[in-house]
Scaffold this motif. Structure first.
Motif: not given
Length: 125
Positions: A50-59
């Motif tokens: 997964a990735i935040t819509w801002s692209g700042g964090s991933t999982l």
């Protein structure tokens, strides 16, 4: 509503690479994160990344960590770069957008409200 269209699946030999794409349109601003899931025959759908819509964090799921990379561009396309593929990676891969009420990135499919049609990835041994 969020519309998702996946592409990029196919047949690859073990050790090879594929890149999946997910084009998102509609009310994309309403979702906190995007995810990739997969479902193999006879198995339950499982979280991949997964990735935040801002692209700042991933999982990432442990099974793909270090081999797969999720990313996003400014044109609202989410990618899943898959390297060092294994036969056990064979599955239908789905792109998904989180329910707008969920404001943390999650690995639980029930918290994703919108789904693409899926794209088949087959890894031969």
């Amino acid at each position: 509503q969020v519309q998702l269209v996946e592409s990029g699946g196919g047949l690859v030999q073990a050790g090879g690479s594929l890149r999946l794409s997910c084009a998102a349109s509609g009310r994309t601003f309403s979702t906190y994160a995007m995810g990739w899931f997969r479902q193999a025959p006879g198995k339950e759908r499982e979280f991949v990344a997964a990735i935040t819509w801002s692209g700042g964090s991933t999982l990432y799921a442990d099974a793909v960590k270090g081999r797969f990379t999720i990313s996003k561009n400014v044109q609202n396309t989410v990618y899943l770069q898959m390297n060092s593929l294994k036969p056990e990676d064979t599955a239908v891969y789905y792109c998904a957008a989180q329910n707008s009420a969920i404001v943390t990135m999650t690995r639980y499919s029930m918290e994703y409200a919108y789904w693409g049609q899926g794209t088949q990835v087959t890894v031969s041994s």
